[in-house]
Design a protein around this motif. Structure first.
Motif, PDB file in Angstrom:
ATOM      1  N   TRP A 119       0.839  -1.199   0.000  1.00  0.00           N
ATOM      2  CA  TRP A 119       0.000   0.000   0.000  1.00  0.00           C
ATOM      3  C   TRP A 119       0.873   1.248   0.000  1.00  0.00           C
ATOM      4  CZ3 TRP A 119      -3.572  -1.392   4.755  1.00  0.00           C
ATOM      5  CH2 TRP A 119      -4.333  -2.522   4.437  1.00  0.00           C
ATOM      6  N   HIS A 120       1.887   1.229   0.851  1.00  0.00           N
ATOM      7  CA  HIS A 120       2.815   2.360   0.977  1.00  0.00           C
ATOM      8  C   HIS A 120       3.596   2.558  -0.316  1.00  0.00           C
ATOM      9  CE1 HIS A 120       6.405   4.593   2.246  1.00  0.00           C
ATOM     10  NE2 HIS A 120       7.124   3.568   1.826  1.00  0.00           N
ATOM     11  N   ALA A 121       4.144   1.476  -0.858  1.00  0.00           N
ATOM     12  CA  ALA A 121       4.968   1.577  -2.064  1.00  0.00           C
ATOM     13  C   ALA A 121       4.169   2.116  -3.243  1.00  0.00           C
ATOM     14  CB  ALA A 121       5.556   0.210  -2.402  1.00  0.00           C
ATOM     15  N   GLU A 122       2.895   1.759  -3.300  1.00  0.00           N
ATOM     16  CA  GLU A 122       2.024   2.192  -4.387  1.00  0.00           C
ATOM     17  C   GLU A 122       1.972   3.719  -4.493  1.00  0.00           C
ATOM     18  OE1 GLU A 122      -1.803  -0.312  -5.585  1.00  0.00           O
ATOM     19  OE2 GLU A 122      -2.332   1.415  -4.353  1.00  0.00           O
ATOM     20  N   ARG A 135       3.031   5.978 -14.609  1.00  0.00           N
ATOM     21  CA  ARG A 135       1.610   5.830 -14.945  1.00  0.00           C
ATOM     22  C   ARG A 135       0.842   5.109 -13.850  1.00  0.00           C
ATOM     23  NH1 ARG A 135      -1.347   1.615 -16.884  1.00  0.00           N
ATOM     24  NH2 ARG A 135       0.433   0.354 -17.549  1.00  0.00           N
ATOM     25  N   ASP A 136       1.424   4.021 -13.357  1.00  0.00           N
ATOM     26  CA  ASP A 136       0.705   3.202 -12.385  1.00  0.00           C
ATOM     27  C   ASP A 136       1.696   2.364 -11.582  1.00  0.00           C
ATOM     28  OD1 ASP A 136      -1.469   2.154 -11.055  1.00  0.00           O
ATOM     29  OD2 ASP A 136      -2.144   0.860 -12.689  1.00  0.00           O
ATOM     30  N   ALA A 137       1.303   2.003 -10.375  1.00  0.00           N
ATOM     31  CA  ALA A 137       2.055   1.063  -9.555  1.00  0.00           C
ATOM     32  C   ALA A 137       1.057   0.026  -9.066  1.00  0.00           C
ATOM     33  CB  ALA A 137       2.726   1.768  -8.375  1.00  0.00           C
ATOM     34  N   VAL A 138       1.220  -1.195  -9.511  1.00  0.00           N
ATOM     35  CA  VAL A 138       0.266  -2.265  -9.208  1.00  0.00           C
ATOM     36  C   VAL A 138       0.808  -3.136  -8.080  1.00  0.00           C
ATOM     37  CG1 VAL A 138      -0.942  -4.291 -10.127  1.00  0.00           C
ATOM     38  CG2 VAL A 138      -0.595  -2.269 -11.576  1.00  0.00           C
ATOM     39  N   PHE A 180      13.140   4.243  -4.410  1.00  0.00           N
ATOM     40  CA  PHE A 180      12.957   2.970  -3.700  1.00  0.00           C
ATOM     41  C   PHE A 180      13.730   2.966  -2.388  1.00  0.00           C
ATOM     42  CE2 PHE A 180      15.229  -1.173  -3.184  1.00  0.00           C
ATOM     43  CZ  PHE A 180      14.189  -1.905  -2.644  1.00  0.00           C
ATOM     44  N   PHE A 181      15.004   3.330  -2.445  1.00  0.00           N
ATOM     45  CA  PHE A 181      15.817   3.329  -1.223  1.00  0.00           C
ATOM     46  C   PHE A 181      15.415   4.458  -0.270  1.00  0.00           C
ATOM     47  CE2 PHE A 181      18.666   0.665  -3.807  1.00  0.00           C
ATOM     48  CZ  PHE A 181      18.929  -0.336  -2.888  1.00  0.00           C
ATOM     49  N   ALA A 182      14.997   5.587  -0.818  1.00  0.00           N
ATOM     50  CA  ALA A 182      14.657   6.746   0.012  1.00  0.00           C
ATOM     51  C   ALA A 182      13.339   6.580   0.760  1.00  0.00           C
ATOM     52  CB  ALA A 182      14.606   8.003  -0.846  1.00  0.00           C
ATOM     53  N   SER A 183      12.498   5.659   0.322  1.00  0.00           N
ATOM     54  CA  SER A 183      11.160   5.522   0.913  1.00  0.00           C
ATOM     55  C   SER A 183      11.046   4.347   1.874  1.00  0.00           C
ATOM     56  CB  SER A 183      10.116   5.373  -0.203  1.00  0.00           C
ATOM     57  OG  SER A 183      10.446   4.309  -1.081  1.00  0.00           O
ATOM     58  N   SER A 188       1.131   4.571   6.964  1.00  0.00           N
ATOM     59  CA  SER A 188       1.349   4.802   5.532  1.00  0.00           C
ATOM     60  C   SER A 188       1.510   6.270   5.180  1.00  0.00           C
ATOM     61  CB  SER A 188       0.198   4.200   4.729  1.00  0.00           C
ATOM     62  OG  SER A 188       0.067   2.823   4.966  1.00  0.00           O
ATOM     63  N   ILE A 189       0.574   7.100   5.623  1.00  0.00           N
ATOM     64  CA  ILE A 189       0.612   8.513   5.256  1.00  0.00           C
ATOM     65  C   ILE A 189       1.784   9.250   5.903  1.00  0.00           C
ATOM     66  CG2 ILE A 189      -0.628  10.711   5.470  1.00  0.00           C
ATOM     67  CD1 ILE A 189      -3.184   9.205   4.772  1.00  0.00           C
ATOM     68  N   PRO A 190       2.052   9.069   7.204  1.00  0.00           N
ATOM     69  CA  PRO A 190       3.241   9.718   7.776  1.00  0.00           C
ATOM     70  C   PRO A 190       4.536   9.305   7.083  1.00  0.00           C
ATOM     71  CG  PRO A 190       1.766   9.032   9.525  1.00  0.00           C
ATOM     72  CD  PRO A 190       1.226   8.437   8.259  1.00  0.00           C
ATOM     73  N   ASP A 191       4.672   8.017   6.742  1.00  0.00           N
ATOM     74  CA  ASP A 191       5.865   7.554   6.036  1.00  0.00           C
ATOM     75  C   ASP A 191       5.979   8.221   4.669  1.00  0.00           C
ATOM     76  OD1 ASP A 191       6.615   5.943   8.106  1.00  0.00           O
ATOM     77  OD2 ASP A 191       6.058   4.047   7.153  1.00  0.00           O
ATOM     78  N   PHE A 192       4.856   8.338   3.980  1.00  0.00           N
ATOM     79  CA  PHE A 192       4.861   8.961   2.661  1.00  0.00           C
ATOM     80  C   PHE A 192       5.194  10.450   2.752  1.00  0.00           C
ATOM     81  CE2 PHE A 192       2.434  11.275  -0.666  1.00  0.00           C
ATOM     82  CZ  PHE A 192       3.228  10.913  -1.746  1.00  0.00           C
ATOM     83  N   MET A 193       4.639  11.126   3.742  1.00  0.00           N
ATOM     84  CA  MET A 193       4.912  12.551   3.925  1.00  0.00           C
ATOM     85  C   MET A 193       6.396  12.786   4.204  1.00  0.00           C
ATOM     86  SD  MET A 193       2.102  14.205   3.413  1.00  0.00           S
ATOM     87  CE  MET A 193       2.291  15.802   4.194  1.00  0.00           C
ATOM     88  N   LYS A 194       7.000  11.887   4.963  1.00  0.00           N
ATOM     89  CA  LYS A 194       8.431  11.977   5.252  1.00  0.00           C
ATOM     90  C   LYS A 194       9.235  11.813   3.962  1.00  0.00           C
ATOM     91  CE  LYS A 194      11.987   9.928   8.268  1.00  0.00           C
ATOM     92  NZ  LYS A 194      12.916   9.404   7.254  1.00  0.00           N
ATOM     93  N   PHE A 195       8.865  10.821   3.160  1.00  0.00           N
ATOM     94  CA  PHE A 195       9.540  10.584   1.881  1.00  0.00           C
ATOM     95  C   PHE A 195       9.404  11.803   0.973  1.00  0.00           C
ATOM     96  CE2 PHE A 195       8.520   9.459  -2.571  1.00  0.00           C
ATOM     97  CZ  PHE A 195       9.793   9.098  -3.010  1.00  0.00           C
TER      98      PHE A 195
END
Length: 212
Positions: A48-51, A61-64, A109-112, A195-202
């Protein structure tokens, strides 16, 4: 008293996460194939996070969400979660190679994630949550290994990078309910607090070209 304090802390964290998510626009994937389309496959914990990480980047375009790296054909979520199939939760990233390079995707990939965590990311534990980068040719393999060397030489991490570098043999899409999960379930507790806090950090730290 300790229980009351813990409840208060969790409530504050949840409130902060909800506040963040209200100002965050999640970019949905698109289904129409692009002219210069290429494919990359990465596993970095919960898919979910990686998407949302990769779909936030211009040129993707997309991440499945799906499964790769295992020994069993057509695995499902329940069997992957047991660790018996050998698969990792991954995303198959469809991107325009004229707008974003494979090297940039590898850097994202490595940064997230934390590539020094073995068979886990955060509180998600198990071989299905391992850090793994799949390659389709020698050039991609060299790019992945070069980034591992760069990060190692920079001493960014105090521990050794444990990311697996593997040839991609098969990718199996995950069940429909996993696709675009954060977009469709922003109220989910895991989404709000992990998920969202991790994404915001990235998004704050990665020097990439974001869609919004």
């Amino acid at each position: 008293m300790k229980n009351i304090f813990l409840i208060i802390v969790l409530a504050i964290l949840s409130s902060c996460a909800q506040s963040q998510s209200k100002n965050l626009k999640i970019t949905a994937g698109k289904k129409i194939k692009m002219a210069n389309e290429a494919v990359a496959t990465f596993g970095e914990g919960c898919f979910w996070h990686a998407e949302i990480v990769f779909q936030s980047l211009v040129g993707v375009r997309d991440a499945v969400s799906g499964y790769a790296g295992g020994s069993v054909a057509n695995p499902d979520y329940e069997s992957v979660c047991t660790g018996s199939t050998g698969h990792a939760e991954v995303v198959q990233v469809y991107y325009d190679s004229t707008k974003i390079s494979y090297q940039t995707l590898v850097k994202a990939f490595f940064a997230s994630q934390d590539p020094t965590e073995l068979n886990m990311q955060g509180n998600d534990m198990g071989t299905q949550y391992r850090t793994v980068a799949f390659y389709k040719n020698e050039s991609e393999k060299q790019i992945i290994n070069a980034e591992i060397k760069r990060l190692t030489d920079s001493k960014k991490y105090s521990k050794k990078i444990v990311t697996q570098v593997m040839p991609l043999k098969n990718f199996y899409p995950a069940e429909d309910y996993h696709q675009e999960y954060i977009l469709h379930h922003p109220e989910n507790g895991y989404v709000q607090n992990v998920s969202i806090p991790d994404f915001m950090k990235f998004k704050k730290e990665f020097k990439g070209n974001f869609k919004n």
